[in-house]
Design an enzyme around this catalytic site. Structure first.
Site, PDB file in Angstrom:
ATOM      1  N   ASP A 265     -42.746  25.808  -0.132  1.00 48.66           N
ATOM      2  CA  ASP A 265     -43.338  26.301   0.899  1.00 48.66           C
ATOM      3  C   ASP A 265     -43.124  25.165   2.118  1.00 48.66           C
ATOM      4  OD1 ASP A 265     -45.152  24.223   0.098  1.00 48.66           O
ATOM      5  OD2 ASP A 265     -46.780  25.176   1.575  1.00 48.66           O
TER       6      ASP A 265
ATOM      7  N   CYS B  47       0.770  -1.166   0.013  1.00 50.43           N
ATOM      8  CA  CYS B  47       0.012  -0.057   0.067  1.00 50.43           C
ATOM      9  C   CYS B  47       1.015   1.050   0.058  1.00 50.43           C
ATOM     10  CB  CYS B  47      -0.949  -0.065   1.371  1.00 50.43           C
ATOM     11  SG  CYS B  47      -2.278  -1.342   1.194  1.00 50.43           S
TER      12      CYS B  47
ATOM     13  N   CYS C  35     -16.206  42.791   3.454  1.00 43.57           N
ATOM     14  CA  CYS C  35     -16.294  42.781   2.160  1.00 43.57           C
ATOM     15  C   CYS C  35     -15.789  41.456   1.617  1.00 43.57           C
ATOM     16  CB  CYS C  35     -15.465  44.047   1.252  1.00 43.57           C
ATOM     17  SG  CYS C  35     -13.729  44.016   1.574  1.00 43.57           S
TER      18      CYS C  35
ATOM     19  N   ASP D  75     -42.700  24.531  -6.466  1.00 47.87           N
ATOM     20  CA  ASP D  75     -43.427  23.332  -5.653  1.00 47.87           C
ATOM     21  C   ASP D  75     -45.006  23.130  -6.067  1.00 47.87           C
ATOM     22  OD1 ASP D  75     -43.643  20.963  -3.878  1.00 47.87           O
ATOM     23  OD2 ASP D  75     -44.405  22.475  -2.379  1.00 47.87           O
TER      24      ASP D  75
END
Length: 809
Positions: A696, A19, A84, A495
């Site tokens: 909603d 590995c 900002c 929706d």
């Protein structure tokens, strides 16, 4: 230029030399990586690299592409002190430069930094210290409920407001003295004393932050404010104590205390306006988490019930859900039945009947019945947890914002400084006998006239007026960014439930199949049955019958037939109220003509309820979620304006098609889950569209967070309203085209403001430097420069106020 850096990357699941060799090979292919050694025993990759050619993020991506993982942590922190967009850039740059930080994204709109880092190398306290060094701060001890964060924001806003009030209060007498009473004794001294607290107490953060920015070779709006006001104050103070310096040269020693004070006051006011636009930081995540109860009732072996913390629930536990309870985890019914409000998940307006083996979801609300469930998904694996995660990620990601003023400010400062120094040098060389005087005056005049006050007011004043006009129309706008972006919207996703429709089932039709007199004899039984029914549609029938003054009969017996309806006995007669299956089982005569009428009503997206006595059909009632009166005209207006309209709903295809045809929507999809809504919006965005989402319900929160512009209906859920950046108080769709028009007018005003602010500087600075002197002998007096600066601010504010008139047309 070669910039060597060293880092030890902590790894996960690297259990062998093989590995380690794979990772080592991957790192060797990265340009800019000089030496690398992967130690699988310690699970560490030691890397020396050139930060000018590569980054830790690139190395981590390489490791992950190879199928391995690093021991990193990803967290979101609140950043304070940003004024900002360039502040967000500065914060991001300084955090990214810290050893141990993999990736960082700072969102100025919600002041959130999303940071992935190695906790073994760097801690949040280290990152906090790095930010504090350049004038910002980071909240790392936030309580889980967000109270600490809210209190910090509230305290900061209160301090800023108080500073603004005092700065304005002290600036007013300075301006009055400077304009009308300069001939009184000690006028200069009085103005100096009054201006000192304005600059160096109420405006001290400008100077402190400018100094810290300068140390890191950066500049922002604070630098502009500190330079212009500082130079003006120092020059004025010199003239106050040493007027003979100018008198001996035949010049009058002007002072500019009023200019310095007014600049500070105006910039502080602009900050207050901006903070007001960003106030009431969204608590949507907190409310989403609140959908999950903190404790649950676990049923142990032998039937023993015990109240247990939600964190202790394991997969396979048996839980009791009582009427009115929020369902704690994703599970499956094993006993009992009820109706469950799943609007948070599916968007379906009507509660869904749940019987044995049906699945239920965390955060949905049980209605009247009790039942037992087997936990299938707990903790972060529930649908609710996934919604919370997706909303967090969407809110923390960067939106496509245009903050050009602050970007230009980064080069504006050195340009102005260069011009002022250049003018000083030129006058020293060619100024003749008055070279020093003219050189100093021209340099100061350039710095005074280049004051960024107009730039600072151009956007917030227009936004303030736009938001004010929106509120008058019933459009609440929480985010200035959305107001700026709404005019670019070319696709809008609606929706269905509660947005296009009323969101509340009502009886739309009652068809009698007997005489009016006979029907009146039985309708009291219908009232009594529906009043005792637990079915959600029963409430609509009761409300209808109440409106025509029907009194309930006293039933002898009532029995619920699960999944079909109700059976009742009154005065030896047997009544049935329910669906067609119940009628068939009761051998009620339903003629073919009656079926045709019922089928037609179903085609209009209506639910049918049959009412019979013995074997005779008395009536059928149609119940539907009615389309709002203004929906059709609103959708037509949007399409006329060139905006594509889409409808997404969790309802079935038949209902979706009927509603879409009724309101004239060509693009619609049915049975859409919350994650699919968000994915649909992503697809539209990938096509280059600027997408607005209107919803909603809690089920819309992911899509609202993903959309470029999010709009909630005021009568909807608190979650939708909190996530959305705009709220239509009356839930009237016609206000959406008006909101887009308001955005166009506001953006147009902002562009005009910025045009005049920049034109003012482009023309004013060269004149202040003395470019006209060789032509006609004109040299701008610093006092006139101060007046011009003030006039530029007044013109910007006045133009913003014209928006009030434009938006009423």
């Amino acid at each position: 230029m070669k910039t060597n850096n060293n880092i030890n990357i902590p790894l996960l699941n690297v259990h062998s030399e093989h590995c380690a060799l794979i990772i080592d090979g991957g790192l060797s292919k990265i340009k800019g990586v000089y030496t690398h050694k992967v130690e699988f025993n310690n699970e560490i990759a030691k890397v020396e690299f050139d930060s000018a050619q590569t980054s830790v993020l690139e190395m981590v991506k390489t490791i992950r592409d190879l199928g391995y993982e690093v021991a990193s942590e990803k967290r979101m922190f609140t950043i304070t002190g940003m004024s900002c967009a360039s502040c967000a850039n500065s914060s991001e740059t300084i955090l990214a430069s810290q050893n141990g930080v993999i990736n960082v994204s700072v969102n100025y709109a919600n002041a959130i930094a999303t940071i992935e880092y190695f906790p073994q190398i760097i801690s949040p306290q280290d990152m906090k210290a790095a930010l504090q060094a350049i004038g910002y701060d980071m909240l790392i001890d936030e309580s889980k409920d967000g109270e600490h964060e809210d209190s910090v924001h509230s305290k900061n806003y209160s301090e800023l407001r108080n500073k603004t009030i005092w700065a304005v209060a002290l600036s007013i007498p300075i301006v009055i003295i400077g304009m009308f009473f300069m001939d009184i004794s000690f006028a200069n001294q009085i103005m100096m004393v009054l201006s000192m607290p304005v600059l160096f107490w109420f405006g001290r953060n400008f100077f402190i932050n400018a100094y810290k920015q300068t140390k890191h070779k950066q500049a922002n709006m604070d630098t502009l404010v500190a330079l212009s006001t500082g130079i003006a104050f120092i020059f004025s103070t010199f003239n106050t104590f040493f007027p003979e310096f100018w008198h001996s040269r035949g010049l009058h020693p002007h002072v500019y205390f009023e200019a310095a004070s007014v600049v500070i006051a105006f910039i502080l006011l602009g900050k207050v306006l901006e903070e007001r636009a960003k106030s009431n930081t969204s608590s949507a995540i907190k409310k989403l988490i609140g959908l999950q109860p903190k404790t649950v009732i676990v049923i142990h072996e032998g039937g023993h019930e015990m109240e247990t913390p939600i964190s202790k629930v394991k997969i396979g536990d048996i839980l009791l859900v009582k009427p009115g309870d929020k369902i704690p985890v994703d599970g499956q019914l094993i006993e009992g039945n009820s109706f469950v409000d799943e609007s948070m998940i599916s968007g379906e307006s009507l509660p869904v009947e749940k019987n044995k083996e049906d699945k239920v979801f965390a955060g949905t609300i049980n209605q009247k019945g009790s039942f037992k469930i087997k936990a299938l998904k707990v903790g972060g694996d529930t649908v609710l947890a996934q919604i919370i995660k997706m909303v967090q990620e969407a809110q923390g990601s960067k939106a496509p914002m245009q903050k050009t003023v602050d970007k230009i400010a980064g080069i504006f400062v050195p340009i102005v400084l260069s011009i002022s120094i250049l003018s000083f040098i030129v006058w020293m060389i060619f100024g003749g006998t008055n070279a020093v005087t003219q050189a100093l005056l021209s340099m100061v005049t350039v710095l005074v006239i280049a004051c960024p006050c107009a730039l600072g007011l151009a956007t917030p004043t227009a936004i303030m007026v736009g938001i004010g006009k929106g509120a008058e129309k019933g459009i609440l706008i929480k985010d200035a960014e959305s107001l700026e972006l709404a005019h670019k919207v070319n696709a809008i996703v609606l929706d269905k439930t509660g947005t296009i429709t009323e969101g509340k089932p009502v009886v739309t039709d009652i068809l009698n199949f007997v005489s009016q007199q006979k029907f009146a004899e039985h309708i009291g039984v219908l009232m009594a049955v529906e009043m005792q029914s637990a079915h959600p549609l029963a409430f609509a029938v009761v409300e209808k019958l109440k409106s025509i003054k029907i009194e309930p009969a006293k039933l002898d017996k009532i029995e619920t037939v699960i999944g079909k309806g109700v059976k009742a006995i009154y005065d030896t007669d047997v009544y049935h109220v329910g669906n067609i299956t119940l009628m068939q089982e009761a051998d009620v005569d339903v003629w073919e003509a009656d079926k045709v009428k019922a089928s037609k009503l179903r085609g209009e997206a209506k639910t049918i309820i049959y009412f019979s006595v013995n074997t005779q059909l008395l009536a059928i009632m149609a119940i539907a979620d009615k389309v709002k009166d203004t929906s059709v005209s609103a959708i037509r207006t949007l399409e006329t304006n060139g905006i594509e309209v889409y409808m997404l709903t969790g309802d079935n295809m038949q209902t979706a098609k009927a509603i879409a045809e009724q309101v004239g929507i060509k693009h619609y999809e049915a049975q859409v889950l919350p994650s699919n809504k968000a994915e649909f919006i992503k697809q539209l965005q990938s096509q280059g569209k600027v997408v607005a989402m209107v919803g909603d319900g809690i089920n819309d929160s992911q899509a609202l967070a993903q959309a470029d512009v999010s709009i909630a209906m005021g009568k909807g859920s608190d979650i939708a309203i909190d996530v959305a950046k705009m709220t239509i108080i009356s839930s009237d769709l016609m206000l959406i085209p008006q909101a887009i028009k308001l955005s166009k007018l506001t953006v147009s005003t902002i562009k005009q403001n910025l045009f005049w602010a920049f034109i003012y500087n482009i023309i004013g600075i060269p004149i202040a430097a003395g470019v006209l002197y060789p032509i006609n002998g004109f040299l701008l007096n610093p006092m006139i420069a101060g007046a011009a600066m003030a006039l530029s601010s007044v013109s910007v504010v006045s133009n913003s106020l014209l928006l009030k008139i434009k938006s009423t047309k």
